[in-house]
Design a protein around this motif. Structure first.
Motif, PDB file in Angstrom:
ATOM      1  N   VAL A  31       9.587  13.597   0.991  1.00  0.00           N
ATOM      2  CA  VAL A  31       9.882  12.276   1.559  1.00  0.00           C
ATOM      3  C   VAL A  31       9.741  12.297   3.080  1.00  0.00           C
ATOM      4  N   GLU A  32      10.226  13.380   3.704  1.00  0.00           N
ATOM      5  CA  GLU A  32      10.112  13.479   5.166  1.00  0.00           C
ATOM      6  C   GLU A  32       8.664  13.632   5.615  1.00  0.00           C
ATOM      7  N   SER A  33       7.791  14.096   4.723  1.00  0.00           N
ATOM      8  CA  SER A  33       6.402  14.399   5.088  1.00  0.00           C
ATOM      9  C   SER A  33       5.409  13.386   4.535  1.00  0.00           C
ATOM     10  N   LEU A  34       5.874  12.196   4.179  1.00  0.00           N
ATOM     11  CA  LEU A  34       4.982  11.225   3.532  1.00  0.00           C
ATOM     12  C   LEU A  34       3.765  10.863   4.373  1.00  0.00           C
ATOM     13  N   ASP A  35       3.884  11.028   5.698  1.00  0.00           N
ATOM     14  CA  ASP A  35       2.728  10.692   6.542  1.00  0.00           C
ATOM     15  C   ASP A  35       1.939  11.944   6.921  1.00  0.00           C
ATOM     16  N   ASN A  36       2.215  13.060   6.220  1.00  0.00           N
ATOM     17  CA  ASN A  36       1.518  14.312   6.495  1.00  0.00           C
ATOM     18  C   ASN A  36       0.980  14.864   5.171  1.00  0.00           C
ATOM     19  N   SER A  37      -0.232  14.442   4.824  1.00  0.00           N
ATOM     20  CA  SER A  37      -0.758  14.777   3.501  1.00  0.00           C
ATOM     21  C   SER A  37      -0.928  16.288   3.299  1.00  0.00           C
ATOM     22  N   PRO A  57      14.136  -3.309  -7.449  1.00  0.00           N
ATOM     23  CA  PRO A  57      12.893  -3.180  -8.230  1.00  0.00           C
ATOM     24  C   PRO A  57      11.676  -2.862  -7.359  1.00  0.00           C
ATOM     25  N   GLU A  58      11.617  -3.451  -6.176  1.00  0.00           N
ATOM     26  CA  GLU A  58      10.487  -3.199  -5.281  1.00  0.00           C
ATOM     27  C   GLU A  58      10.486  -1.744  -4.801  1.00  0.00           C
ATOM     28  N   VAL A  59      11.667  -1.241  -4.459  1.00  0.00           N
ATOM     29  CA  VAL A  59      11.805   0.147  -4.019  1.00  0.00           C
ATOM     30  C   VAL A  59      11.498   1.094  -5.190  1.00  0.00           C
ATOM     31  N   ALA A  60      11.974   0.734  -6.372  1.00  0.00           N
ATOM     32  CA  ALA A  60      11.716   1.557  -7.565  1.00  0.00           C
ATOM     33  C   ALA A  60      10.215   1.644  -7.833  1.00  0.00           C
ATOM     34  N   ALA A  61       9.489   0.568  -7.586  1.00  0.00           N
ATOM     35  CA  ALA A  61       8.034   0.571  -7.791  1.00  0.00           C
ATOM     36  C   ALA A  61       7.365   1.552  -6.815  1.00  0.00           C
ATOM     37  N   THR A  99       1.493   2.608   0.769  1.00  0.00           N
ATOM     38  CA  THR A  99       1.337   1.772   1.963  1.00  0.00           C
ATOM     39  C   THR A  99       2.437   2.150   2.952  1.00  0.00           C
ATOM     40  N   ASP A 100       2.301   1.702   4.197  1.00  0.00           N
ATOM     41  CA  ASP A 100       3.351   1.963   5.189  1.00  0.00           C
ATOM     42  C   ASP A 100       4.670   1.376   4.721  1.00  0.00           C
ATOM     43  N   LYS A 101       4.611   0.189   4.149  1.00  0.00           N
ATOM     44  CA  LYS A 101       5.841  -0.472   3.682  1.00  0.00           C
ATOM     45  C   LYS A 101       6.507   0.359   2.584  1.00  0.00           C
ATOM     46  N   GLU A 102       5.697   0.870   1.651  1.00  0.00           N
ATOM     47  CA  GLU A 102       6.254   1.694   0.569  1.00  0.00           C
ATOM     48  C   GLU A 102       6.869   2.974   1.121  1.00  0.00           C
ATOM     49  N   ARG A 103       6.197   3.599   2.091  1.00  0.00           N
ATOM     50  CA  ARG A 103       6.743   4.820   2.698  1.00  0.00           C
ATOM     51  C   ARG A 103       8.105   4.548   3.320  1.00  0.00           C
ATOM     52  N   VAL A 104       8.203   3.449   4.058  1.00  0.00           N
ATOM     53  CA  VAL A 104       9.474   3.101   4.712  1.00  0.00           C
ATOM     54  C   VAL A 104      10.555   2.843   3.664  1.00  0.00           C
ATOM     55  N   MET A 105      10.209   2.129   2.594  1.00  0.00           N
ATOM     56  CA  MET A 105      11.202   1.840   1.542  1.00  0.00           C
ATOM     57  C   MET A 105      11.693   3.136   0.895  1.00  0.00           C
ATOM     58  N   ILE A 106      10.775   4.056   0.634  1.00  0.00           N
ATOM     59  CA  ILE A 106      11.157   5.335   0.020  1.00  0.00           C
ATOM     60  C   ILE A 106      12.061   6.112   0.972  1.00  0.00           C
ATOM     61  N   GLN A 107      11.661   6.192   2.247  1.00  0.00           N
ATOM     62  CA  GLN A 107      12.441   6.972   3.212  1.00  0.00           C
ATOM     63  C   GLN A 107      13.819   6.353   3.448  1.00  0.00           C
ATOM     64  N   ASP A 108      13.885   5.027   3.537  1.00  0.00           N
ATOM     65  CA  ASP A 108      15.185   4.361   3.743  1.00  0.00           C
ATOM     66  C   ASP A 108      16.118   4.588   2.551  1.00  0.00           C
ATOM     67  N   SER A 109      15.596   4.431   1.344  1.00  0.00           N
ATOM     68  CA  SER A 109      16.448   4.608   0.164  1.00  0.00           C
ATOM     69  C   SER A 109      16.844   6.084   0.003  1.00  0.00           C
ATOM     70  N   LYS A 139       5.336   5.059  -7.831  1.00  0.00           N
ATOM     71  CA  LYS A 139       4.019   5.419  -7.298  1.00  0.00           C
ATOM     72  C   LYS A 139       4.055   6.820  -6.676  1.00  0.00           C
ATOM     73  N   LEU A 140       5.110   7.097  -5.893  1.00  0.00           N
ATOM     74  CA  LEU A 140       5.239   8.412  -5.272  1.00  0.00           C
ATOM     75  C   LEU A 140       5.338   9.503  -6.335  1.00  0.00           C
ATOM     76  N   LEU A 141       6.195   9.300  -7.336  1.00  0.00           N
ATOM     77  CA  LEU A 141       6.401  10.337  -8.348  1.00  0.00           C
ATOM     78  C   LEU A 141       5.154  10.531  -9.207  1.00  0.00           C
ATOM     79  N   ALA A 142       4.382   9.468  -9.427  1.00  0.00           N
ATOM     80  CA  ALA A 142       3.110   9.606 -10.149  1.00  0.00           C
ATOM     81  C   ALA A 142       2.133  10.436  -9.317  1.00  0.00           C
ATOM     82  N   THR A 143       2.146  10.220  -8.007  1.00  0.00           N
ATOM     83  CA  THR A 143       1.297  10.997  -7.099  1.00  0.00           C
ATOM     84  C   THR A 143       1.706  12.471  -7.123  1.00  0.00           C
ATOM     85  N   VAL A 144       3.017  12.714  -7.116  1.00  0.00           N
ATOM     86  CA  VAL A 144       3.537  14.083  -7.171  1.00  0.00           C
ATOM     87  C   VAL A 144       3.086  14.751  -8.479  1.00  0.00           C
TER      88      VAL A 144
END
Length: 179
Positions: free
Chosen positions: A93-99, A145-149, A20-30, A153-158
């Motif tokens: 991480v920098e390309s999360l919005d560029n599949s 914990p929310e950011v870790a979730a 989600t957009d929220k997850e992308r932002v959390m990943i990029q911020d962390s 998800k990202l690492l499972a996708t990778v």
């Protein structure tokens, strides 16, 4: 699509839903925080991988016989590989919005590890767990914990993306076990 032999033992993960957009932002911020300490974080991740999963060292002729964590940390080759791993993660991480960009990074990494290095794909799943562990410990103030979730998800996708590249390249569970 036909199913490959060897998937039955549960190694194949369902591809998670898109971030989600929220997850992308959390990943990029962390990640911004982690990337400030890119080299140390990368070395910590690889040393933890090699100490906890010594079989993963078999692919690295330069340091596969090093047992001591402190000695591993000093290995120039390990530090170089850690830097490459962190740069690849940074690009993702920098390309999360560029599949397309994400897919091309995963294709490069997957092909190199399947064809040139002959790394069993399960090590990407193991590495994902180690990355989560180290980030959670070393950056606990940002990896809630929310950011870790979101990272999970990202690492499972990778992993799913890399595993798909392995399959495209005709990888089979038994292609290297004869050694």
């Amino acid at each position: 699509m036909e199913r490959m032999q060897g998937e039955a033992e549960g190694d194949h993960l369902e591809r998670p839903s898109p971030l989600t957009d929220k997850e992308r932002v959390m990943i990029q911020d962390s990640w911004a925080k982690v990337y400030e300490n890119c080299d140390d974080a990368g070395v910590a991740i690889l040393v933890r991988l090699f100490v906890n999963f010594p079989s993963s060292k078999q692919y690295f002729s330069q340091f596969k016989h090093i047992e001591e964590p402190q000695e591993l940390e000093r290995s120039a080759q390990l530090r170089k590989h850690a830097h490459r791993v962190m740069n690849a993660l940074n690009t993702l991480v920098e390309s999360l919005d560029n599949s397309e960009k994400v897919a091309s990074v995963l294709k490069l990494v997957g092909k190199a590890h399947a064809l040139r290095h002959k790394v069993e794909p399960v090590y990407f799943k193991i590495l994902s767990g180690v990355i989560l562990e180290v980030l959670g410990e070393a950056f606990s103030e940002v990896v809630t914990p929310e950011v870790a979730a979101a990272w999970t998800k990202l690492l499972a996708t990778v992993y799913c993306g890399i595993y798909a590249v392995y399959q495209e390249e005709g990888w089979s569970e038994h292609s290297t076990s004869s050694g």
